[in-house]
Write a protein that holds these residues in place. Structure first.
Motif, short mmCIF file in Angstrom:
data_model
loop_
_atom_site.label_atom_id
_atom_site.label_comp_id
_atom_site.label_asym_id
_atom_site.label_seq_id
_atom_site.Cartn_x
_atom_site.Cartn_y
_atom_site.Cartn_z
N TYR A 144 0.78 -1.48 0.02
CA TYR A 144 0.06 -0.37 -0.25
C TYR A 144 1.02 1.03 0.35
N ASP A 145 0.44 2.62 -0.53
CA ASP A 145 1.31 3.65 -0.67
C ASP A 145 0.03 4.82 0.33
N VAL A 146 1.00 5.15 1.24
CA VAL A 146 -0.24 6.27 1.46
C VAL A 146 0.76 7.87 1.12
N SER A 147 0.07 8.62 0.68
CA SER A 147 0.77 9.77 -0.19
C SER A 147 0.12 10.91 1.36
N THR A 148 1.61 11.92 1.21
CA THR A 148 1.43 13.06 2.51
C THR A 148 2.15 14.29 1.41
N VAL A 149 1.10 15.23 1.73
CA VAL A 149 1.67 16.46 0.97
C VAL A 149 1.56 17.72 1.98
N MET A 150 3.07 17.83 1.57
CA MET A 150 3.93 19.05 2.74
C MET A 150 4.59 20.41 2.61
N ALA A 151 3.05 21.61 2.26
CA ALA A 151 3.35 23.11 2.12
C ALA A 151 4.68 23.22 3.26
N PHE A 152 5.93 24.29 2.69
CA PHE A 152 6.29 24.40 3.89
C PHE A 152 7.12 25.44 3.60
N LYS A 153 8.42 25.92 4.59
CA LYS A 153 9.12 27.49 4.56
C LYS A 153 9.91 26.77 5.01
N THR A 154 11.24 27.24 4.69
CA THR A 154 12.64 26.39 5.08
C THR A 154 13.72 27.67 4.54
N GLU A 155 14.76 26.89 4.73
CA GLU A 155 16.07 27.73 3.52
C GLU A 155 17.21 26.35 3.63
N TYR A 156 17.88 27.27 2.23
CA TYR A 156 18.76 26.12 1.66
C TYR A 156 19.35 24.97 2.65
N HIS A 157 19.35 25.50 3.78
CA HIS A 157 19.82 24.10 4.11
C HIS A 157 19.25 23.62 4.93
N GLY A 158 17.71 24.09 5.72
CA GLY A 158 16.80 23.24 6.23
C GLY A 158 16.40 22.03 5.10
N LEU A 159 16.27 22.96 3.34
CA LEU A 159 15.19 22.03 2.51
C LEU A 159 16.75 21.27 2.14
N LYS A 160 18.07 21.24 2.70
CA LYS A 160 18.60 19.68 2.03
C LYS A 160 18.41 18.94 3.06
N ALA A 161 18.31 19.21 4.44
CA ALA A 161 18.19 18.32 5.63
C ALA A 161 16.75 18.07 5.69
N MET A 162 15.66 18.50 5.35
CA MET A 162 14.49 18.08 4.97
C MET A 162 14.52 16.71 4.43
N LEU A 163 15.45 16.74 3.22
CA LEU A 163 15.51 15.46 1.41
C LEU A 163 15.87 14.23 2.51
#
Length: 270
Positions: free
Chosen positions: A187-206
């Motif tokens: 099974y697949d559960v899809s999650t959509v996240m809208a976010f605000k961050t910085e460059y390093h925060g984006l890398k950390a999130m990924l």
């Protein structure tokens, strides 16, 4: 009857006996011999094959065990079930471990994937499980948003369940897409996240999503630079997977206690 006629009769009788012996005894025995010879050759070929397999029985046993252990390691990386609160608490964990503010969160319902037809479209369910909003990225607001997320996990878990944590709804009752080899249902559960961050925060999130111990993929990612705040805003679609039918219980996420009220209503005491 003359002597000559008697001799001819004796000769004819002998020829008849020889003919009967040939057609009714020799020919059937010859055919049976050929059949036994052919069967013996087939049995000999099977014996040689079985002897070769028996000589490598230990190798086959060891390889089978190695493959079984490898498959078990793959199964161990899949949860047996996922609920709405799993998606919410994953988002809360991302906020806490990265410099990211998730402004909107939508968790979909489980969607069956036909593993017998891997080239087909798995599809995603557009029905939302829950939505939560958070404010700015300061510590007090982050704690508040986490508390809201915990409350949403308690109040919005509307999926019907049985005692063992399995879904009882129609979205997880399909058995036509079960693996014909393992018998498990993906099974697949899809999650959509809208976010605000910085460059390093984006890398950390990924890195947080890709490095997860569970099976997750990032299907889509849209990021833009906000000139007014100097931060990155975007939206990310994360697909989380679970195997229904695994011989392990559902592991509920840890949801911290949510404080209600205050003992210092007017702020007069320290």
């Amino acid at each position: 009857m003359s002597t000559r006629e008697k001799k001819l009769l004796i000769i004819l009788a002998g020829v008849a006996i020889l003919a009967l012996t040939y057609f009714f005894i020799f020919v059937p025995q010859s055919n049976k011999r050929d059949s036994l010879k052919s069967e013996n050759m087939n049995l000999k070929s099977q014996y040689n094959q079985l002897s070769a397999l028996a000589a490598k029985a230990d190798d086959y046993t060891n390889k089978t065990k190695e493959m079984s252990d490898a498959m078990q390691q793959v199964y161990d990386n899949f949860p047996s079930y996922l609920q709405i609160e799993n998606g919410i608490m994953d988002a809360v964990a991302i906020e806490k471990s990265t410099n990211t503010n998730i402004t909107e969160l939508t968790v979909g319902s489980p969607t069956a994937i036909d593993v017998n037809n891997p080239t087909g479209d798995a599809g995603t369910d557009s029905s939302s499980g829950s939505t939560t909003d958070s404010g700015s990225t300061d510590s007090s607001t982050t704690d508040s948003s986490n508390a809201d997320g915990s409350q949403a996990a308690d109040s919005n878990s509307s999926q019907s369940q049985t005692d063992d944590g399995s879904a009882a709804g129609s979205s997880t009752s399909s058995s036509s897409a079960k693996s014909t080899v393992t018998g498990y249902q993906l099974y697949d559960v899809s999650t959509v996240m809208a976010f605000k961050t910085e460059y390093h925060g984006l890398k950390a999130m990924l890195g947080e999503v890709i490095g997860s111990s569970q099976k997750k993929t990032i299907s889509t990612l849209n990021v833009s630079f906000d000139d007014s705040t100097g931060k990155l805003t975007g939206e990310m679609l994360v697909d989380s997977y679970f195997l229904y039918g695994l011989d392990k219980p559902y592991e509920a996420p840890y949801i911290p206690a949510v404080p209600h009220g205050t003992n210092n209503l007017f702020g007069t005491t320290n």
